[in-house]
Scaffold this active site. Structure first.
Site, mmCIF file in Angstrom:
data_model
loop_
_atom_site.group_PDB
_atom_site.id
_atom_site.type_symbol
_atom_site.label_atom_id
_atom_site.label_comp_id
_atom_site.label_asym_id
_atom_site.label_seq_id
_atom_site.Cartn_x
_atom_site.Cartn_y
_atom_site.Cartn_z
ATOM 1 N N GLU A 1 0.817 -1.220 0.000
ATOM 2 C CA GLU A 1 0.000 0.000 0.000
ATOM 3 C C GLU A 1 0.846 1.263 0.000
ATOM 4 O O GLU A 1 0.514 2.240 0.681
ATOM 5 C CB GLU A 1 -0.921 0.023 1.226
ATOM 6 N N GLU B 1 -6.854 -7.620 -0.398
ATOM 7 C CA GLU B 1 -7.370 -7.564 0.977
ATOM 8 C C GLU B 1 -8.857 -7.247 0.983
ATOM 9 O O GLU B 1 -9.249 -6.094 0.782
ATOM 10 C CB GLU B 1 -6.626 -6.498 1.796
HETATM 11 C C1 GAL Z 1 -4.267 -2.577 5.163
HETATM 12 C C2 GAL Z 1 -2.848 -3.119 5.301
HETATM 13 C C3 GAL Z 1 -2.836 -4.407 6.099
HETATM 14 C C4 GAL Z 1 -3.632 -4.238 7.361
HETATM 15 C C5 GAL Z 1 -5.039 -3.779 7.017
HETATM 16 C C6 GAL Z 1 -5.935 -3.572 8.201
HETATM 17 O O1 GAL Z 1 -4.270 -1.270 4.787
HETATM 18 O O2 GAL Z 1 -2.307 -3.371 4.036
HETATM 19 O O3 GAL Z 1 -1.521 -4.771 6.377
HETATM 20 O O4 GAL Z 1 -2.995 -3.314 8.162
HETATM 21 O O5 GAL Z 1 -4.970 -2.566 6.358
HETATM 22 O O6 GAL Z 1 -6.053 -4.711 8.924
#
Ligand code: GAL
Length: 878
Positions: free
Chosen positions: A213, A282
């Site tokens: 990110e 994600e």
């Molecule tokens: C995203 C990040 C992850 C984790 C997630 C929230 O932005 O890439 O590593 O932090 O948020 O759980």
């Protein structure tokens, strides 16, 4: 023709990974092996499979292509250090059973490179073992090396020592950072290569990620940021792994890597280049917890909706972050203030149990999506408007295979839509999946899979044999408030906490003294002077003349805090000792590594001199606690102090170490340590770090819901529960850490608690429920898969499944009609088939698994003809 293609595909599949049955066989053999001849045979088998079956992994604008075959992939994040090796095979299997094809994990740099060039890959950090377990399960892997990862992990995964390598600035065009990042990433890639773990070598890894990110932060680093992002991509690609690299949320990713999406929804995401496939790295099926905040949940209907929408809109790889969140053991959580539990409301809970109905609902979703794979990936797409907020995407390939997704985006109203001359009922905010463009295999808002009620059942700490009748003995060691041993240094003014401890411990003592005139007004008029401490974070206890007089801490979004508290001083010399604490270092943000902690201003008001500013006084410092220094929680240090033995340990006493020798709770259920009556501190079992405990209660202004309305856009605090309750009461202690008896439990309590109230609780599925409507999508997956014709069998069936070691021993509730309530609180409605209980008993009693078909054979289908009837069942497994 179709059959041949399928066989061919299966053949290719087999060449990538050994078939599951063979693998199971291999497992079995490994367990049963008696002769070394067999061992040699197995060694030969695995060696040849590793070296011979390399596959090509490429991609086009539609999907990943593995050995020439397009792939629609469901992926699941399971972070290896957030559980224990003994749990890994079970977690991976449960993911596979849930319809997952790929296991995704970050690589945790600071868990592996403990100091420069000093690598660790043992225990929970045995990355190779984890990858091989995934491989043996016949699944793929996505390795997100980062090595910056965020992940609510301490310092975002970057080793703290790197911040102190002169001249280092993280995540920008900075030589020391790039040098160490490249060195670690190369180390991991070489390790994977050595073990033949890339798909190009016959291994499971099909994708690798560099950075994480960075797009959100790049501009904060100016031109250096741009150069760094390009450098990271090129450096990764030049590793020649034979598999593609991804960069998530990287808005200027070079053409050599695939940019991917992270969010609660990614249906609208478009990769920056039209020749890249649409990947979702994600999808958050819940959210993490913060000490002092309530408990986030994301409804299964909305998770399923988001996934179905993503595939409807051209996505081809989706990953749940997290599928099993697990535990932030020891001091691994970042944040700050992230809880030790990283449960995440994920489909597999922190303790390794399937979270139902979420796990089951998503399993059905995955099956339905998989049934669409061929037309989805190879067909042409047509978009149809079915109403103001209703739409269809239809995929049809040259063979005529057709799949459709019908979506109702209205977040309030159900709709009936017409599609290909048939009417379909679409609940609000839902997607129906039609794998043959006719029958509905799945609707994201209709949850038909079983629900389980999980309970934590307390068992008192049992003194370890040989004297089982004796009450539990505690060993107690009192830590001194302030400087123990020889001070580390003395200085005028206040120093930064993290720059001094370098995160070797959470604890840092600041001590000064103050001479108080006996003529001070407050000695006579009963008023109190006020201590004001301003700190960059994260928490603090104030000891004056050895007594705990005040505590304060920041909270999730703002670590800094201001402590304002009346204090009591004595005439003459007063010793003021501040115990400053970190609760996990910052894990993300631009220049996050420069964020400090600890007090920067200490004042006392209400004295003769109105305000006494101690900020630049002489302060004496000590890093950590004596007990930590002597490692009195571990076998080698247990006897390094004189413990006082008692059956009545002191309560509400700060800075106290407690030790007890206990039996393992009986049975096989997972175990949590109940710390509700304790204050704040750290816990260990047999030298293994359970982690930070802090049953901190949520702050006042928070909003919780009784029932969550799945309809409409989800945001992380939409469906919180547990307002006014401790954020985390139970702390997972893996079964594999226990011996049958003689287990050494060590607790360090900072501010005061009642150790006699500590219990182990076992996590049990107390009952299992089904709740299904007679018009539930009635597609029979198993049957259809056997026939692979794509025909629909109309059979509304619900399934009840206990843990294989238990059976359905009692039918607590069953009603076919219009029952009300939810699992655990079902009640009969006005319409009720009186034979419901006996039918369920007949079909299910004394079985681990049963299928209940909603048919005339089982229930009175003619009952209350104007109603769409439902079956609600609750059974007990024992
Ligand atoms: C995203 C990040 C992850 C984790 C997630 C929230 O932005 O890439 O590593 O932090 O948020 O759980």
């Amino acid at each position: 023709m179709m059959k041949d293609e399928e066989e061919e595909e299966e053949e290719r599949e087999r060449s990538i990974l050994p078939p599951p049955s063979a693998m199971q066989c291999q497992w079995w053999l490994q367990l049963q092996l008696k002769s070394s001849l067999f061992l040699i045979f197995i060694f030969f088998l695995s060696f040849s499979s590793a070296s011979n079956y390399s596959v090509t992994v490429s991609y086009d604008s539609r999907s990943l292509i593995i050995n020439g075959q397009r792939k629609l992939l469901i992926s699941a994040s399971i972070h290896y250090p957030r559980s224990v090796p003994a749990m890994w095979p079970g977690l991976v299997q449960l993911a596979k059973e849930g319809g997952v094809d790929v296991i995704e994990t970050y690589v945790f740099w600071n868990g592996h490179e403990l100091s420069p060039n000093n690598y660790y890959f043992g225990g929970r950090y045995d990355l190779v073992k984890f990858c091989k377990i995934v491989q043996q399960a016949g699944m793929y892997m996505i390795l997100r090396i980062g090595p910056f990862v965020a992940a609510e992990w301490n310092f975002g995964g970057v080793p703290v020592w790197l911040h102190y390598v002169p001249g280092t600035v993280f995540r920008t065009d900075n030589e020391p950072f790039k040098y160490h990042m490249q060195k670690f990433l190369t180390f991991i890639v070489n390790l994977m290569k050595k073990e033949n773990l890339f798909a190009s070598q016959g291994g499971p890894i099909i994708l690798a990620q560099v950075e994480n990110e960075y797009g959100f932060y790049e501009s904060a680093y100016g031109d250096g940021g741009k150069r760094y992002a390009a450098w990271a991509a090129n450096m990764a690609v030049s590793q020649s792994t034979g598999v593609p690299w991804i960069m998530c949320e990287q808005f200027d990713a070079p053409d050599t890597v695939i940019d991917t999406c992270n969010s609660f929804y990614c249906d609208n995401f478009k990769p920056i280049s039209p020749n890249k496939p649409k990947f979702w790295t994600e999808n958050w099926p819940g959210w993490f917890k913060t000490f002092g905040a309530s408990d986030p949940h994301r409804p299964p209907e909305d998770v399923a909706f988001s996934v179905a929408r993503f595939f409807q809109k051209g996505g081809s790889l989706q990953n749940y972050y997290m599928y099993h969140g697990g535990t932030n053991f020891g001091r691994t959580s970042g944040g700050p203030f992230i809880t030790t539990s990283y449960d995440y409301d994920a489909p597999i809970d922190e303790y390794g149990l399937a979270r139902c109905p979420k796990w089951g609902h998503l399993k059905e979703l995955h099956r339905s999506i998989k049934l669409c794979e061929r037309p989805l990936l190879n067909g042409k797409t047509t978009f149809l408007t079915l109403g103001p907020s209703q739409e269809a995407d239809v995929y049809q390939d040259s063979s005529g295979a057709c799949a459709a997704f019908l979506a109702n985006l209205d977040d309030k109203n159900d709709e009936v839509v017409e599609f290909r001359n048939t009417s379909y009922h679409l609940p609000a905010w839902s997607v129906s999946i039609l794998p043959d463009c006719k029958g509905v295999a799945f609707n994201s808002a209709k949850v038909g899979s079983q629900t389980s009620v999980v309970e934590m059942i307390a068992t008192n700490l049992k003194p370890s044999t040989p004297s089982p009748l004796r009450s539990l003995q505690w060993d107690v060691f009192q830590e001194k408030a302030g400087i123990w041993g020889i001070a580390d240094f003395t200085k005028n003014g206040l120093v930064d906490h993290i720059n001094t401890t370098k995160d070797a411990t959470d604890y840092f003592w600041y001590r000064t003294s103050l001479l108080v005139d006996e003529n001070e007004e407050f000695f006579r008029n009963g008023s109190s002077p006020i201590l004001i401490v301003e700190s960059k974070g994260h928490a603090m206890h104030v000891f004056i003349n050895q007594k705990l007089q005040a505590s304060a801490s920041g909270n999730g979004s703002s670590p800094p805090f201001k402590l304002t508290s009346p204090i009591s001083l004595k005439p003459g010399m007063n010793v003021i000792a501040l115990l400053s604490m970190t609760v996990g270092l910052q894990n993300a943000g631009s220049f996050y590594e420069w964020i400090g902690a600890g007090p920067y201003s200490v004042r006392i008001t209400g004295m003769k001199k109105s305000t006494v500013d101690l900020s630049s006084s002489t302060w004496t410092y000590k890093i950590g606690l004596l007990g930590e220094h002597l490692r009195i929680y571990d076998t080698d240090g247990l006897n390094a102090v004189k413990w006082v033995s008692t059956s009545e340990p002191p309560k509400q006493q700060p800075l106290t170490w407690y030790k007890a020798v206990v039996d393992s709770p009986p049975g096989y259920d997972p175990i949590g340590l109940d710390m509700i009556q304790m204050g704040k501190g750290l816990a260990w079992l047999n030298g293994q770090e359970i982690g930070r405990y802090w049953p901190r209660i949520g702050s006042k202004g928070e909003q919780c819901v009784q029932q969550c309305d799945y309809r409409g856009k989800f945001s992380q605090n939409k469906c919180n529960t547990g307002c006014g309750e401790p954020t985390q009461r139970w702390y997972h202690v893996p079964r594999s850490w226990f011996k049958p008896s003689g287990n050494i439990l060590v607790i360090f309590e900072e501010k005061g608690g009642d150790p006699t109230k500590i219990t182990f609780s076992t996590r049990k599925i107390s009952s299992v429920c089904a709740h299904i409507s007679e018009d539930h999508p009635a597609f029979d997956f198993e049957y259809s898969q056997k026939r692979s014709t794509g025909d629909f069998i109309n059979k509304t069936t619900t399934r009840l499944k206990c843990h294989p070691s238990t059976q359905i021993s009692h039918v607590k509730f069953a009603s076919f009609g219009n029952p009300t309530g939810t699992c655990g609180s079902f009640a009969q409605g006005q319409c009720h088939d009186p034979n419901s209980v006996s039918t369920v008993e007949k079909v299910c009693l004394n079985k681990s698994y049963c299928e209940l078909e909603i048919s005339q054979e089982n229930f009175d289908m003619q009952l209350c003809p104007s109603l769409v009837k439902r079956l609600a069942v609750e059974v007990v497994c024992s």
